[in-house]
Design an enzyme around this catalytic site. Structure first.
Site, mmCIF file in Angstrom:
data_model
loop_
_atom_site.group_PDB
_atom_site.id
_atom_site.type_symbol
_atom_site.label_atom_id
_atom_site.label_comp_id
_atom_site.label_asym_id
_atom_site.label_seq_id
_atom_site.Cartn_x
_atom_site.Cartn_y
_atom_site.Cartn_z
ATOM 1 N N TYR A 174 0.859 -1.312 -0.070
ATOM 2 C CA TYR A 174 -0.026 0.010 -0.128
ATOM 3 C C TYR A 174 0.963 1.077 -0.197
ATOM 4 C CZ TYR A 174 -3.813 3.214 0.895
ATOM 5 O OH TYR A 174 -4.957 4.375 0.655
ATOM 6 N N GLN A 199 -10.942 -0.069 0.844
ATOM 7 C CA GLN A 199 -11.114 -0.880 -0.179
ATOM 8 C C GLN A 199 -9.861 -1.451 -0.916
ATOM 9 O OE1 GLN A 199 -11.845 2.292 0.008
ATOM 10 N NE2 GLN A 199 -11.281 3.544 -1.712
ATOM 11 N N ASN A 235 -3.861 5.941 5.947
ATOM 12 C CA ASN A 235 -4.439 7.022 6.933
ATOM 13 C C ASN A 235 -5.327 5.879 8.068
ATOM 14 O OD1 ASN A 235 -6.627 5.904 5.768
ATOM 15 N ND2 ASN A 235 -6.949 7.923 4.375
ATOM 16 N N SER A 283 5.156 9.410 13.324
ATOM 17 C CA SER A 283 6.784 9.327 13.265
ATOM 18 C C SER A 283 7.405 9.774 14.514
ATOM 19 C CB SER A 283 7.387 9.989 12.137
ATOM 20 O OG SER A 283 8.669 9.817 11.868
ATOM 21 N N GLN A 305 11.203 15.080 11.734
ATOM 22 C CA GLN A 305 10.106 14.116 11.993
ATOM 23 C C GLN A 305 8.770 15.007 12.384
ATOM 24 O OE1 GLN A 305 10.594 10.773 11.438
ATOM 25 N NE2 GLN A 305 12.526 11.987 10.862
ATOM 26 N N HIS A 342 6.238 15.597 9.789
ATOM 27 C CA HIS A 342 5.305 14.849 9.164
ATOM 28 C C HIS A 342 3.982 15.171 9.224
ATOM 29 C CE1 HIS A 342 7.926 11.582 7.288
ATOM 30 N NE2 HIS A 342 8.708 11.778 8.214
ATOM 31 N N GLU A 361 11.303 5.239 17.472
ATOM 32 C CA GLU A 361 11.230 4.646 16.067
ATOM 33 C C GLU A 361 12.617 5.107 15.522
ATOM 34 O OE1 GLU A 361 9.173 5.513 11.875
ATOM 35 O OE2 GLU A 361 8.766 6.941 13.637
ATOM 36 N N HIS A 362 13.283 6.310 15.911
ATOM 37 C CA HIS A 362 14.327 6.598 15.280
ATOM 38 C C HIS A 362 15.483 7.010 16.514
ATOM 39 C CE1 HIS A 362 11.870 7.807 11.936
ATOM 40 N NE2 HIS A 362 12.632 6.621 11.182
ATOM 41 N N ASP A 365 16.123 7.495 6.228
ATOM 42 C CA ASP A 365 14.733 7.556 5.466
ATOM 43 C C ASP A 365 14.769 7.390 3.896
ATOM 44 O OD1 ASP A 365 13.098 7.995 7.602
ATOM 45 O OD2 ASP A 365 12.846 10.365 7.192
ATOM 46 N N GLU A 378 -1.141 -35.842 29.595
ATOM 47 C CA GLU A 378 -2.158 -34.900 29.133
ATOM 48 C C GLU A 378 -3.592 -35.713 28.479
ATOM 49 O OE1 GLU A 378 -0.304 -32.733 25.858
ATOM 50 O OE2 GLU A 378 0.901 -31.529 26.980
ATOM 51 N N HIS A 380 -2.305 -39.971 20.756
ATOM 52 C CA HIS A 380 -1.192 -39.321 20.579
ATOM 53 C C HIS A 380 -0.227 -40.477 21.150
ATOM 54 C CE1 HIS A 380 -2.866 -35.414 19.891
ATOM 55 N NE2 HIS A 380 -2.054 -35.014 19.474
#
Length: 440
Positions: free
Chosen positions: A136, A197, A220, A243, A265, A268, A333-334, A367, A421, A426
């Site tokens: 995506y 979709q 999003n 971010s 950052q 963003h 994250e960074h 990046d 068990e 088994h």
């Protein structure tokens, strides 16, 4: 336009520091009931009406005048055309970045392995690439060709036979850089659809969109919500939050550099988070001054301002040791280690998506073109998650081959545990293979 910052100042020595830090870090990607229901309705429609639903939603949400699904498909020739439409400088940058990303990820590729025990029993693991992956990519002006490289190249290095990309083109706006990146990265098929979709189409398949095994890539709130709902039907990479950057600095780096790293950052979106940790109070003051000085020069000044004021912070700590403790608590994250000897502190870093070592290593390099993946865990999930990599597009199957002697020996152990068990079938299945004995 007037912009100003009132970035939070925290001190680790304060009694209520932990509470203030927790409040600063708190963020949840929560879909409200309306978004959740809308996504469920979209998924249901795509499952029931396939291509027709995709065309209808693309017309409605993206303002694209599509007569049928064929208007939403880009072939390989169209991707190659995009390469001719971008500038030579852009093409060179894309190709250089792609090459570095490919070289780095080739080192991650895992191979099958086996070993043989003394009695002839063979154990091992078979590593197999996914058959098909879905990528995506956000569309329109918020387009990121670098994300195409970071998502598609690891899949191709892993050996994924087909990479299918979905990218919305709102109001027919096509980003040639994104298509050129798809061409360079080896994307096989492209559909100009987006939103929940597109996720539903990749997860369940339609007459034209093939069903994939895993969906990767940012989106999003509708995309993130859809990924949550289709997980289990397909694999997903992660549900990414805003971010983040955490800079740990000893106070010796140019404060303008640090301010711009924080901006990198913050620009963003308003929910992005930029934090500086340092034992040098005077340095924190100088960075605050650099922020105020440089902010009016930024194209995305309003977004940066809201991010810095809403979720940013300058944190004073006792010493570098405490700075590392705070970094591990945040699990960013960074993480930039903007210090004289970053290698000395690296062994103590336990939680970070990516670690940028030294004063000259800006997060921005990661990046785009350093090589490691920029798809990273956010919101503290670096405590248990890793960057996107080749391993995300490979699956592992256990291999077990028992010799006659090995089956007999293991049968005794399996029998005891199975009967413990109360799983008699088994136990007897294992006992049948014990030499000179028959199960009862």
């Amino acid at each position: 336009m007037t912009v100003s910052t009132a970035i939070a100042r925290l001190n680790a020595a304060d009694q209520d520091f932990a509470r203030h830090l927790d409040h600063l870090l708190s963020w949840e990607s929560v879909s409200d009931d309306a978004v959740n229901q809308r996504v469920l309705d979209i998924i249901k429609a795509v499952r029931e009406r396939g291509d027709a639903a995709l065309v209808e939603f693309t017309q409605r949400f993206d303002g694209v005048d599509a007569k049928g699904i064929s208007d939403l498909i880009l072939d390989r020739a169209r991707l190659e055309l995009a390469l001719t439409r971008i500038t030579p400088v852009q093409r060179e940058a894309l190709e250089k970045a792609a090459n570095r990303v490919r070289i780095y990820h080739e080192r991650q590729r895992q191979d099958s392995w086996q070993y043989t025990e003394a009695d002839g029993t063979v154990l091992g693991q078979k590593v197999t690439p996914l058959d098909r992956a879905g990528l995506y990519v956000p569309g329109g002006k918020a387009s990121y060709p670098s994300s195409v490289l970071m998502n598609a190249i690891p899949a191709k290095v892993a050996g994924v036979a087909e990479v299918v990309m979905v990218v919305p083109t709102p109001r027919g706006e096509v980003n040639e850089l994104v298509l050129a990146a798809a061409c360079i990265a080896g994307v096989d098929r492209v559909f100009t659809i987006g939103g929940a979709q597109a996720v539903a189409a990749l997860a369940y398949g339609t007459e034209s969109v093939p069903q994939v095994d895993k969906i990767v890539g940012p989106g999003n709130i509708y995309v993130a919500t859809a990924k949550r709902h289709v997980f289990g039907q397909v694999g997903i990479d992660m549900i990414a939050g805003p971010s983040e950057i955490l800079v740990v600095c000893d106070g010796q780096t140019d404060p303008d550099w640090i301010a711009m790293d924080l901006f990198s950052q913050a620009e963003h979106d308003e929910d992005a988070q930029a934090i500086l940790v340092s034992p040098d109070a005077e340095f924190l003051d100088r960075v605050a001054a650099s922020i105020d000085k440089l902010l009016p020069t930024m194209e995305r000044a309003e977004i940066i301002e809201k991010s810095i004021n809403g979720r940013g912070a300058l944190i004073q700590v006792r010493d570098m040791q405490q700075a590392i403790e705070v970094a591990n608590r945040i699990a960013p994250e960074h993480l930039e280690l903007s210090v004289a000897d970053p290698q000395a502190w690296l062994p103590q870093i336990r939680h970070a998506g990516a670690i940028f070592m030294g004063r000259h290593t800006s997060e921005a390099l990661g990046d785009y073109c350093a090589g490691p993946n920029h798809v990273l865990p956010t919101s503290g999930t670096a405590r248990f998650s890793s960057p996107l990599g080749v391993y995300d597009f490979q699956k592992r199957s256990s291999i077990i081959f028992c010799s006659e002697q090995g089956a007999s020996e293991l049968g005794h152990t399996a029998s005891v545990l199975a009967r413990g068990e109360s799983l008699t079938a088994h136990a007897r299945s294992a006992e049948y293979r014990i030499l000179n004995e028959k199960g009862n």
